[in-house]
Scaffold this active site. Structure first.
Site, PDB file in Angstrom:
ATOM      1  N   HIS A 404       1.490  -1.407   0.189  1.00  0.00           N
ATOM      2  CA  HIS A 404       0.325   0.256   0.147  1.00  0.00           C
ATOM      3  C   HIS A 404       0.979   0.895  -0.110  1.00  0.00           C
ATOM      4  O   HIS A 404       2.260   0.784   0.580  1.00  0.00           O
ATOM      5  CB  HIS A 404      -0.883   0.083   0.883  1.00  0.00           C
ATOM      6  CG  HIS A 404      -2.031   0.980   1.533  1.00  0.00           C
ATOM      7  ND1 HIS A 404      -2.865   1.465   0.137  1.00  0.00           N
ATOM      8  CD2 HIS A 404      -2.225   2.242   2.278  1.00  0.00           C
ATOM      9  CE1 HIS A 404      -3.541   2.400   0.710  1.00  0.00           C
ATOM     10  NE2 HIS A 404      -3.710   2.511   1.624  1.00  0.00           N
ATOM     11  N   ASN A 429      -3.796   8.511   4.589  1.00  0.00           N
ATOM     12  CA  ASN A 429      -4.228   7.258   4.021  1.00  0.00           C
ATOM     13  C   ASN A 429      -5.227   7.617   3.031  1.00  0.00           C
ATOM     14  O   ASN A 429      -5.465   8.923   2.589  1.00  0.00           O
ATOM     15  CB  ASN A 429      -5.185   6.395   4.564  1.00  0.00           C
ATOM     16  CG  ASN A 429      -4.747   5.196   4.104  1.00  0.00           C
ATOM     17  OD1 ASN A 429      -5.132   4.829   2.774  1.00  0.00           O
ATOM     18  ND2 ASN A 429      -5.702   4.259   4.921  1.00  0.00           N
TER      19      ASN A 429
END
Length: 469
Positions: A404, A429
């Site tokens: 990620h 995020n």
């Protein structure tokens, strides 16, 4: 006279005795009749209970010591009921069939086909969904798929019952997804290529360690010049979201606030040409290559598509060079409300040292950086606190991870697990502001938690002399 009077008294006594005998005789007859009627009703009641008892007890198990001789009249329902004269209280201490038998509110099905679930009867062949698994009633039994779900209540309980320094939560946007679907749709950064991993780490003699504050957030130093989290939803493109956000912050800081537009991740998703995967994952080295060679427009000019799976999501932008390295858009914005289709470019990316202090120096001097991390199953549940991966030793089915990309924006120090003072990074995020701490999360600093410090990437905004403030 006296004789007549005595005869009258005697006749009255005889009449009274006769009436008493008639009353006693009639009472005996009534009692015998009542006994016969009650006996008949009682037998019917016992028969009805025997049928009901069989159906109920086959499913739930009960009533082994039932005494059918204990019967009372329930006048309101005009029925005989089993030991239930106290059952109208608000105390659930009566037989479970009280209401169904006495009030006939609900009768159990006359057949045993189908399945029970949470006190409800389902027909044979019925299908229901429980979290990420599907269950079908077959042969009076539920047959369910055995997927590992993205949201697991037992994992949330395990984290929250332990002293790990962070709290977990059940997110409705993730409910019903399998863990594999979460990895597939909510991440989207391919493992770093050998080319990226072979880049030399840059260390710059910027500040001494003693000059670094204990707490720092880029937003405080450059208010209005950094950009908050967007929501990639089920588009596996953290490679595009993190790259565009870091580039936008860097251009705004380098231009000293002259260009503060957030850059378009959709521009990258739709237009990055070589080995383009779009919402099916991508590489950050290709994203930075596109920023350097082609450039991006703003997020306002090229917003996110509502349906990322639509077939008409082709690239809607094009640019050309003016011969001096500066590119200009040849098409108007896909969002016709926005008029500025300015193209923003970056220099080639560079790799920051994985040393904790060097990363801090880079952020405080030049702005946020891009980090590649390993996401484990528990990270999806993060709500607040200082994250560390919590291993659930009881179940190895959870022990998986994927790659990620996120944006590091600062750091701090607070008390974490077991009351110890712990260092952490502050990261943005791309799962929207309803996730984590308003879209951000904190993660342990200085110990390479989940590989957060293994690969740190940054770049300079490519500004011409006319762009400089």
């Amino acid at each position: 006279m006296w004789t007549r009077y005595r005869i009258l008294i005697f006749s009255s006594l005889l009449t009274e005795i006769w009436m008493e005998r008639q009353y006693v005789s009639q009472r005996q007859v009534d009692q015998e009749g009542a006994f016969t009627r009650n006996h008949t009703v009682l037998e019917g009641t016992r028969f009805k209970r025997a049928i009901f008892k069989g159906q109920y007890c086959r499913s739930f198990g009960c009533c082994e010591d039932r005494d059918d001789d204990c019967v009372t009249q329930f006048y309101e329902a005009n029925a005989l009921c089993y030991c239930d004269k106290f059952c109208e209280r608000d105390i659930p201490d009566c037989c479970p069939d009280y209401k169904s038998f006495c009030h006939e509110e609900k009768e159990w099905p006359p057949h045993s086909e189908g399945c029970l679930r949470d006190g409800r009867h389902y027909e044979e062949g019925s299908a229901i969904k429980e979290n990420c698994n599907s269950c079908t009633c077959s042969g009076q039994q539920w047959k369910c798929s055995q997927h590992v779900c993205l949201m697991e209540p037992e994992l949330i309980e395990h984290v929250n019952n332990g002293d790990y320094g962070w709290t977990a939560q059940n997110y409705s946007q993730f409910w019903g997804m399998t863990l594999e679907e979460g990895f597939k749709y909510r991440l989207g950064t391919l493992p770093p290529s050998p080319k990226l991993l072979s880049m030399n780490e840059i260390t710059a003699p910027l500040l001494a360690i003693t000059d670094l504050p204990e707490f720092f957030v880029a937003t405080y130093k450059w208010p209005g010049w950094t950009h908050g989290p967007l929501d990639q939803k089920n588009c596996a493109a953290s490679w595009a979201f993190s790259t565009a956000s870091v580039a936008a912050d860097r251009i705004a800081i380098q231009s000293k606030g002259r260009y503060t537009a957030n850059l378009s991740p959709q521009n990258l998703i739709s237009c990055c040409p070589k080995n383009r995967h779009g919402c099916n994952s991508g590489s950050i080295d290709r994203a930075w290559w596109y920023l350097r060679k082609r450039g991006l427009v703003s997020h306002a000019c090229y917003p996110l598509f509502k349906d990322q799976n639509a077939t008409n999501n082709a690239c809607a932008m094009a640019s050309r060079s003016d011969g001096r390295g500066k590119r200009h858009a040849t098409k108007p914005c896909p969002n016709n409300i926005e008029k500025s289709n300015r193209i923003y470019q970056c220099s080639p990316p560079y790799r920051v040292s994985s040393n904790e202090t060097e990363i801090m120096k880079e952020i405080i001097h030049n702005g946020p950086v891009q980090a590649i991390m390993q996401v484990h199953e528990d990270f999806f549940h993060y709500k607040s606190g200082i994250y560390r991966h919590v291993k659930n030793e009881e179940s190895k089915k959870y022990q998986k991870f994927r790659t990620h990309a996120v944006k590091l924006t600062g750091w701090g120090t607070l008390r974490g697990a077991q009351g110890r003072k712990e260092k952490f990074w502050i990261a943005a995020n791309s799962w929207g502001k309803s996730w984590g701490e308003n879209g951000y999360f904190r993660i342990l600093r200085g110990v390479n938690e989940s590989d957060i410090e293994k690969l740190i990437i940054a770049a300079w905004g490519q500004l011409t002399s006319s762009d400089e403030p």
